[in-house]
Every structure is written in C-alpha cells, then in structure tokens.
Enzyme design. Sequence first.
Site, PDB file in Angstrom:
ATOM      1  N   SER A 269      43.758  25.916 -74.968  1.00  0.00           N
ATOM      2  CA  SER A 269      43.214  25.027 -75.958  1.00  0.00           C
ATOM      3  C   SER A 269      42.635  25.729 -77.176  1.00  0.00           C
ATOM      4  O   SER A 269      42.384  25.076 -78.195  1.00  0.00           O
ATOM      5  CB  SER A 269      42.116  24.172 -75.312  1.00  0.00           C
TER       6      SER A 269
ATOM      7  N   LYS B  22      35.277  28.610 -82.375  1.00  0.00           N
ATOM      8  CA  LYS B  22      35.962  27.446 -81.783  1.00  0.00           C
ATOM      9  C   LYS B  22      35.044  26.232 -81.904  1.00  0.00           C
ATOM     10  O   LYS B  22      33.831  26.345 -81.684  1.00  0.00           O
ATOM     11  CB  LYS B  22      36.290  27.732 -80.317  1.00  0.00           C
TER      12      LYS B  22
ATOM     13  N   SER C 130      42.707  29.044 -71.448  1.00  0.00           N
ATOM     14  CA  SER C 130      42.682  28.714 -72.873  1.00  0.00           C
ATOM     15  C   SER C 130      42.334  29.837 -73.836  1.00  0.00           C
ATOM     16  O   SER C 130      42.438  29.651 -75.043  1.00  0.00           O
ATOM     17  CB  SER C 130      41.725  27.561 -73.124  1.00  0.00           C
TER      18      SER C 130
HETATM   19  N1  GLN Z   1      45.552  24.128 -70.029  1.00  0.00           N
HETATM   20  C1  GLN Z   1      44.465  23.894 -69.110  1.00  0.00           C
HETATM   21  C2  GLN Z   1      44.016  22.466 -69.213  1.00  0.00           C
HETATM   22  O1  GLN Z   1      44.617  21.741 -69.908  1.00  0.00           O
HETATM   23  C3  GLN Z   1      43.329  24.848 -69.397  1.00  0.00           C
HETATM   24  C4  GLN Z   1      42.545  24.499 -70.590  1.00  0.00           C
HETATM   25  C5  GLN Z   1      41.391  25.405 -70.814  1.00  0.00           C
HETATM   26  O2  GLN Z   1      41.357  26.541 -70.336  1.00  0.00           O
HETATM   27  N2  GLN Z   1      40.411  24.906 -71.544  1.00  0.00           N
HETATM   28  O3  GLN Z   1      43.081  22.053 -68.604  1.00  0.00           O
END
Ligand code: GLN
Length: 483
Positions: free
Chosen positions: A151, A76, A175
């Site tokens: 994400s 990532k 995410s």
């Molecule tokens: N969807 C959540 C956010 O937008 C979690 C994102 C994540 O786990 N990095 O913050």
Amino acid sequence: MINASLKELAAALASKQISSVELTQLFLDRIVRLNPEINAYVTLDSDKSLAQAAAADALIAQGKAGPLTGIPVAQKDIFCAKGWRTTCGSKMLANFTAPYDAHIISQFDAAGAVNLGKTNMDEFAMGSSNETSFFGKVQNPWDRARVPGGSSGGSAAAVAARMAPAATGTDTGGSIRQPASLCGLSGLKPTYGVCSRYGMIAFASSLDQAGPMAKSAEDLALMMNVMAGFDSRDSTSLQREKEDYTRDLAKPLAGLRIGLPKEYFAEGLDAGVAKVVEEAIAQYRKLGAETVEISLPNTQLSIPVYYVLAPAEASSNLSRYDGVRYGHRAAEYTDLMDMYCKTRAEGFGAEVKRRIMVGTYVLSAGYYDAYYLKAQQLRRLIAQDFEQAFRQCDVIMGPAAPGTAFKAGEKTDDPVAMYLEDLYTIAVNLAGLPGMSVPAGFANGLPVGLQVIGNYFDEARMLNVGHAYQQVTDWHTRMPEGI
Ligand code: GLN
C-alpha cells in the site's frame, strides 16, 4: 542532487554547497512537474515544508545538525502530522486535519528533517497496487501503465521518480517490501514494536509496523536511527536501548549463513524473478556467505491466516469512523442509525468494505472459533517455522514479490490474485520479524527485489547484508528513464 544518498546530502548541507531551503525547493519543483501524472503525493504544503527547511538551515549554521537535518522526507499519508491533512487514502478522512503528530513524525521533526508532503496509498493501507486510494491510482515511474505496488505505493513512486530522497511506509503484510521491489528501492519493515504506532492510523494493529523506504540500505539505516525507539504512548512499543543501525554496515559477510526456503522458490514465482534472485544469492556466495536449504512448511497458510486476522482487526479498528467525532459525515439522514450507515457507505471504498464484512463475520459468535481462533493458532505455527529456520541460518533470502510490476487494472477484479502478491511477505508480519527488500536486477525490463528476512531485532545485520551487496552491485543506483 536528486540521486545523492542521505549521507551525501548531509555533507552538501554541512559544507553549504546547498541550503535546505534550496534542496527542498528543488524537490518541490520536481513534484510540481511530475506529480500531476504520477500522483505519488496527495497533500503538499510548500509553505510548511520551506519553513521547516529554513529552521533546519538555522540549525546547520549553528553547527547543531544531525545526520538528517535539512533533508526532505516524504511521509506516507497514514501518519498524523499536526496541521497537515491526513487522509489514509480514504474519502472518510479526506477533510481531516490532524491535531497532533504521530511519534514517527515528531522523531523526524526532532531530527530536523523536512516534511516534503503526504504520499498516496491504498485506502487504509489495504491493497498491493495503490489502486484502492480515494485519490486515484499511482503510476510506477518505471512504466507508467503499471502499478507501483502497495500500500505504500505513493512513497515508493516518490523516491523512484526522485521526487523525494527518502520516504516512510508502513507494512502490515508487505506494504513496504512489495512496492520497494516493484519500484527498484530498498525498504525495511522492522521487528514488530521497534517503531511506535502512535498516531499511525490503525489497520491491523498486531501486524502494522512503520519503516523506511530509500535508495540504499545505508539510507535505510540512517532513517531507522530516527524512526526506531521506545514510546510510552504505544502499548506495544518495545523498551530497548537506542541502537545505531549503521554500526555493522561495513562488516564483512564471510561466514554468513543464508537460509533459502524451498517454499519460496516453488510454484507461483515468475521465472524472470527467480533468475534475478538466484543471481543475487550467487553474488552473496562470492562475498563469502554460505547457503543452506531450509523449509517454512506453513508458508501456504500465511495468506489465508492473514485474511482472517487482518480483516478481524480492521473491522474493529475502523468502527471508530462513525461520522460523529471526525471525518466524513453523510449530508442527509433520518436518525442516528441511518447516519452511521450512510456515512460508512459513502466514506469507505469497496476493498475496505470487503475487509470489514469479512472481519465482522470471522469475529461473530458462531464463527469465532472456526476462523479467528483457528487463524491465531496457525499464526503460532508460522512463527515456529521461522524459529526452527533461524537455528540453521542467520538470515533468510528469497523474492520479495512473486512477479514484477503488473498493469494497472490487471488484478482489480480478482481480489485473490491481488492477495497473492504478498505470498512471501505476509508470514514475516504474522511472526513479527523484520524483513527487507533490496533491488537485485531486472526481469521483463522491470525492477526485482531480493527479500532478506532477519531474526528478531537483527535489523543492523540485515542492513549490513544489504549494504555489502550494494557495494558490489549498482542496481540500487538505477533510475527510471525520462524523469
Ligand atoms: N496487501 C496486503 C493487504 O492488502 C498488505 C497491505 C499492507 O501491508 N498494508 O492487506
């Protein structure tokens, strides 16, 4: 080869059926063919990847290979990797080349794994659909018109489209688990503090945790053996004995107590997803597990609490992007303040700006007690819900996401609808617990993930729970058509 497990790949490398250079090239060729549309990778460097593969081949020839030596892994783009462009999905870092390795990256290097490339992600890991990336959206390989989740959507799409055998992700509120669910993969968010955050670009430091994304629970265990471990450079890294996460994989499940939170099967859950999750739980009963209804009464508070705390931490963490030391800097400005303002106005996307504004607001002197402090108190109550629950059960099960992959653009104008994607995952981060998603079937023709939540440091048991299920089902071996 593209469907092989990590264990099978290691065996093929050990028996010289294929070299690491050939294996890496095979995946690079698939990336060249598929990535222009799927957009799972934002940075490739085949020279670097193939050089690492050649070094791995040398280790294998000397009989010095570990379980992941020579295996390509997608990283990532939130992890700094020395000499690699590291963008975090943002224009702010679009030209940033990391001068050092994140702990996770050096762990993979030490294991002899090959860095296959950096995967696309929501900007600064803020999002649930991978649509906030500066480098464009990612397609879900199961249905190209749909999102892969976020994400860690690039990592998820890369593994689902067999453009990588496995990948890393990070999970601040879901995410790893939500994209794993939407792309038919296995993904694990470990207990907070198990994987070092050193060199992992910070979003909300008290919630961020790295973890593996792969086809099976067994693959996750092998990845965890590389990723987990103490690192003195992260003050929240936990000093614990090194674990072998594969140690319990083959244990029988008889007597396992599964807690089913009634709040996870209530309003907001797609009926097709509910059916798949219930069938998976029935399968666990067949394997000898018992189920018990539990309650996590503060579940509904987890999203509001998270959207105070995560932006608060983000607003502080992202203050470092000021155009002075590294990253984007506006081309024209009149004075220092103007340079800061233009740099940040140009460098950050809309969702990141929204979070910085919310975070700054809830931390401001007049509102700190009403929002930030209150959210911290509620965070404790949410953690206590789980403490209570784990007196009655060994693991908790439910859906990983409220629905299946949605259409690109469907939720972009409605941040709250997007935030609800993490209804079942966020509380786990707030409590610092480990959570996993494993493929459990299909609804509306799209993959559905079963979430398994464990008690602190119970990853080995969770992987056992995932593996046992994958011995009697084949959902985790399914692959999208036409790739
Ligand atoms: N969807 C959540 C956010 O937008 C979690 C994102 C994540 O786990 N990095 O913050």
